[in-house]
Design a protein around this motif. Structure first.
Motif, mmCIF file in Angstrom:
data_model
loop_
_atom_site.group_PDB
_atom_site.id
_atom_site.type_symbol
_atom_site.label_atom_id
_atom_site.label_comp_id
_atom_site.label_asym_id
_atom_site.label_seq_id
_atom_site.Cartn_x
_atom_site.Cartn_y
_atom_site.Cartn_z
ATOM 1 N N ARG A 49 59.702 72.814 -13.382
ATOM 2 C CA ARG A 49 60.782 73.091 -14.483
ATOM 3 C C ARG A 49 60.452 72.714 -16.000
ATOM 4 N NH1 ARG A 49 65.519 70.828 -11.301
ATOM 5 N NH2 ARG A 49 63.906 69.566 -10.727
ATOM 6 N N GLY A 50 59.197 72.123 -15.906
ATOM 7 C CA GLY A 50 58.831 71.425 -17.199
ATOM 8 C C GLY A 50 59.424 70.079 -17.468
ATOM 9 N N LEU A 51 60.004 69.431 -16.500
ATOM 10 C CA LEU A 51 60.562 68.096 -16.578
ATOM 11 C C LEU A 51 59.523 66.953 -16.004
ATOM 12 C CD1 LEU A 51 64.202 69.036 -15.653
ATOM 13 C CD2 LEU A 51 63.252 68.774 -18.107
ATOM 14 N N ILE A 52 59.932 65.781 -16.457
ATOM 15 C CA ILE A 52 59.134 64.801 -15.810
ATOM 16 C C ILE A 52 59.246 64.734 -14.395
ATOM 17 C CG2 ILE A 52 60.638 63.223 -16.433
ATOM 18 C CD1 ILE A 52 58.498 61.129 -16.553
ATOM 19 N N HIS A 53 58.229 64.565 -13.554
ATOM 20 C CA HIS A 53 58.110 64.403 -12.202
ATOM 21 C C HIS A 53 58.589 63.161 -11.738
ATOM 22 C CE1 HIS A 53 57.042 64.754 -7.944
ATOM 23 N NE2 HIS A 53 56.737 66.194 -7.953
ATOM 24 N N GLY A 54 59.586 63.006 -10.645
ATOM 25 C CA GLY A 54 60.144 61.872 -10.176
ATOM 26 C C GLY A 54 59.033 61.161 -9.548
ATOM 27 N N GLY A 55 57.879 61.639 -9.187
ATOM 28 C CA GLY A 55 56.776 60.751 -8.369
ATOM 29 C C GLY A 55 56.082 59.931 -9.411
ATOM 30 N N LEU A 56 55.812 60.649 -10.621
ATOM 31 C CA LEU A 56 55.251 60.002 -11.823
ATOM 32 C C LEU A 56 56.174 58.721 -12.126
ATOM 33 C CD1 LEU A 56 53.077 59.892 -14.242
ATOM 34 C CD2 LEU A 56 54.913 61.014 -15.403
ATOM 35 N N ILE A 57 57.461 58.824 -12.355
ATOM 36 C CA ILE A 57 58.233 57.669 -12.572
ATOM 37 C C ILE A 57 58.160 56.756 -11.533
ATOM 38 C CG2 ILE A 57 60.440 56.987 -12.683
ATOM 39 C CD1 ILE A 57 61.332 59.789 -13.927
ATOM 40 N N ALA A 58 58.211 57.081 -10.353
ATOM 41 C CA ALA A 58 58.025 55.996 -9.044
ATOM 42 C C ALA A 58 56.949 55.083 -9.097
ATOM 43 C CB ALA A 58 58.239 56.509 -7.832
ATOM 44 N N SER A 59 55.605 56.011 -9.272
ATOM 45 C CA SER A 59 54.287 55.408 -9.392
ATOM 46 C C SER A 59 54.128 54.471 -10.758
ATOM 47 C CB SER A 59 53.393 56.644 -9.401
ATOM 48 O OG SER A 59 53.409 57.353 -8.272
ATOM 49 N N LEU A 60 54.681 54.954 -11.700
ATOM 50 C CA LEU A 60 54.430 53.874 -12.848
ATOM 51 C C LEU A 60 55.361 52.409 -12.701
ATOM 52 C CD1 LEU A 60 54.160 56.505 -15.766
ATOM 53 C CD2 LEU A 60 52.371 55.201 -14.836
ATOM 54 N N ALA A 61 56.533 52.896 -12.079
ATOM 55 C CA ALA A 61 57.517 51.749 -11.773
ATOM 56 C C ALA A 61 56.755 50.822 -10.955
ATOM 57 C CB ALA A 61 58.692 52.310 -11.392
ATOM 58 N N ASP A 62 56.139 51.458 -9.806
ATOM 59 C CA ASP A 62 55.534 50.517 -8.828
ATOM 60 C C ASP A 62 54.567 49.611 -9.524
ATOM 61 O OD1 ASP A 62 54.749 49.733 -6.152
ATOM 62 O OD2 ASP A 62 53.197 51.168 -6.148
ATOM 63 N N ASN A 63 53.700 50.389 -10.364
ATOM 64 C CA ASN A 63 52.457 49.521 -10.952
ATOM 65 C C ASN A 63 52.880 48.786 -12.060
ATOM 66 O OD1 ASN A 63 50.181 51.218 -9.847
ATOM 67 N ND2 ASN A 63 50.082 52.526 -11.368
ATOM 68 N N ALA A 64 53.837 49.043 -12.711
ATOM 69 C CA ALA A 64 54.369 48.136 -13.821
ATOM 70 C C ALA A 64 54.937 46.789 -13.046
ATOM 71 C CB ALA A 64 55.227 48.614 -14.686
ATOM 72 N N MET A 65 55.740 46.997 -12.026
ATOM 73 C CA MET A 65 56.467 45.856 -11.431
ATOM 74 C C MET A 65 55.196 45.070 -10.859
ATOM 75 S SD MET A 65 60.143 47.028 -10.098
ATOM 76 C CE MET A 65 59.321 48.685 -9.045
ATOM 77 N N GLY A 66 54.266 45.506 -9.945
ATOM 78 C CA GLY A 66 53.333 44.797 -9.300
ATOM 79 C C GLY A 66 52.461 43.968 -10.323
ATOM 80 N N TYR A 67 52.145 44.829 -11.594
ATOM 81 C CA TYR A 67 51.325 44.135 -12.468
ATOM 82 C C TYR A 67 52.308 42.629 -13.277
ATOM 83 C CZ TYR A 67 48.101 48.124 -12.952
ATOM 84 O OH TYR A 67 47.126 48.891 -12.625
ATOM 85 N N SER A 68 53.518 42.990 -13.242
ATOM 86 C CA SER A 68 54.165 41.982 -13.767
ATOM 87 C C SER A 68 54.439 40.907 -12.844
ATOM 88 C CB SER A 68 55.927 42.640 -13.980
ATOM 89 O OG SER A 68 55.759 43.353 -15.038
ATOM 90 N N CYS A 69 54.509 40.942 -11.675
ATOM 91 C CA CYS A 69 54.278 40.009 -10.510
ATOM 92 C C CYS A 69 53.103 39.194 -10.619
ATOM 93 C CB CYS A 69 54.611 40.616 -9.200
ATOM 94 S SG CYS A 69 56.473 41.017 -8.621
ATOM 95 N N ALA A 70 52.111 39.950 -10.954
ATOM 96 C CA ALA A 70 50.796 39.467 -11.002
ATOM 97 C C ALA A 70 50.745 38.410 -12.454
ATOM 98 C CB ALA A 70 49.795 40.468 -11.130
ATOM 99 N N GLN A 71 51.411 38.890 -13.371
ATOM 100 C CA GLN A 71 51.121 38.240 -14.386
ATOM 101 C C GLN A 71 52.157 36.889 -14.235
ATOM 102 O OE1 GLN A 71 51.190 39.961 -18.473
ATOM 103 N NE2 GLN A 71 52.879 38.806 -18.985
#
Length: 138
Positions: A49-71
């Protein structure tokens, strides 16, 4: 903000991954408390439908939170996801700036808890929470 503009403080993301390569260019900004990830939304980030995919949101949130824990642990350990929850409160379209702003709730010797707000042009479109297992670096 035009599609070519990247918000102040963001630089090309410091870590590459075969999983996220198709979404490039990815950007990140390190603060004292977190790693904020961002990207300018384009067609490869969308659903039929041309809207951001929920899987992208979930994946980027997973990455950002994991990197934040590492930091939060001075990058001396790695983390793997135990659980991830995402609540979608809105949507985003091509051309908008997507940012994932994380906050580490608590980190211990075996587990880290984090949460994030996902924003499109500074409007919250999702929130995520994650639990991460501490894995010693080899």
């Amino acid at each position: 903000m035009t599609s070519a503009n990247i918000p102040e403080g963001f630089e090309p993301h410091f870590r590459k991954s075969p999983f996220t390569d198709p979404w490039e260019p990815l950007y990140s900004k390190r603060t004292e408390k977190a790693v904020i990830m961002g990207l300018r939304l384009a067609k490869p980030h969308t659903n039929a439908r041309g809207l951001i995919h929920g899987g992208l949101i979930a994946s980027l949130a997973d990455n950002a939170m994991g990197y934040s824990c590492a930091q939060a642990t001075d990058w001396v350990t790695s983390f793997v996801t135990i659980s991830l929850a995402v609540d979608f409160t809105g949507s985003a379209e091509i051309g908008q700036w997507l940012s994932v702003e994380s906050d580490v709730i608590r980190t211990g010797s075996t587990i880290c808890f984090a949460q994030s707000l996902i924003k499109a042009d500074d409007i919250v479109i999702a929130r995520a929470s994650g639990t991460f297992r501490v894995v010693k670096k080899q």
